[in-house]
Design a protein around this motif. Structure first.
Motif, PDB file in Angstrom:
ATOM      1  N   SER A  12       0.853  -1.198   0.000  1.00 19.03           N
ATOM      2  CA  SER A  12       0.000   0.000   0.000  1.00 19.03           C
ATOM      3  C   SER A  12       0.885   1.243   0.000  1.00 19.03           C
ATOM      4  N   ARG A  17      -4.077   0.253   5.822  1.00 22.29           N
ATOM      5  CA  ARG A  17      -5.335  -0.178   5.227  1.00 22.29           C
ATOM      6  C   ARG A  17      -6.322  -0.494   6.354  1.00 22.29           C
ATOM      7  N   GLU A  21     -11.078  -3.029   3.929  1.00 21.33           N
ATOM      8  CA  GLU A  21     -10.400  -2.976   2.633  1.00 21.33           C
ATOM      9  C   GLU A  21      -9.504  -4.197   2.439  1.00 21.33           C
ATOM     10  N   ARG A  25      -9.950  -6.605  -0.661  1.00 22.90           N
ATOM     11  CA  ARG A  25      -8.847  -6.769  -1.605  1.00 22.90           C
ATOM     12  C   ARG A  25      -8.378  -8.218  -1.689  1.00 22.90           C
TER      13      ARG A  25
END
Length: 129
Positions: A12, A17, A21, A25
């Protein structure tokens, strides 16, 4: 799963995060993310932050620049506990017995390696910031 969560955080942009998420993901359940993150937090690779927005409360997981340092410190502490346990067992069993001698050697070895590891981590810590 733990490695997947860790890698996703490392990749990231800002090393952060939210749990939702990560779950989205990685296409896994929130519970799977939670178990993985707990392992990463325990070993010092990730830290948990609470973000409090007016409408919601959520956890944000963060890999910071010093995560590797903290991981080494935690590992060293755990190894030192093993060394101390070995030394205590050696005393209980008798330091002159074969088992006592072996445990004393193991304990001494682990103590010295941990000392070197801590000194090295402290010396090179500035590379992370």
């Amino acid at each position: 799963m733990t490695a997947r969560v860790h890698v996703d955080l490392l990749l990231s942009e800002d090393g952060r995060r939210p749990a939702a998420e990560l779950s989205r993901r990685l296409n896994v359940s929130p519970a799977s993310v939670s178990v993985a993150v707990n392992a990463l937090v325990k070993h010092g690779y990730v830290r948990r932050e609470r973000e409090r927005e007016p409408e919601q409360r959520r956890d944000i997981y963060v890999v910071d620049d010093e995560a590797w340092y903290h991981s080494i410190v935690i590992s060293a502490r755990q190894t030192l506990e093993s060394a101390q346990t070995a030394m205590a067992a050696a005393e209980t069993l008798g330091p002159d017995t074969p088992v006592g001698q072996r445990l004393t050697e193991v304990g001494t070895f682990l103590e010295r390696v941990v000392e070197d590891l801590r000194e090295s981590a402290d010396r090179w810590r500035t590379l992370l910031t």
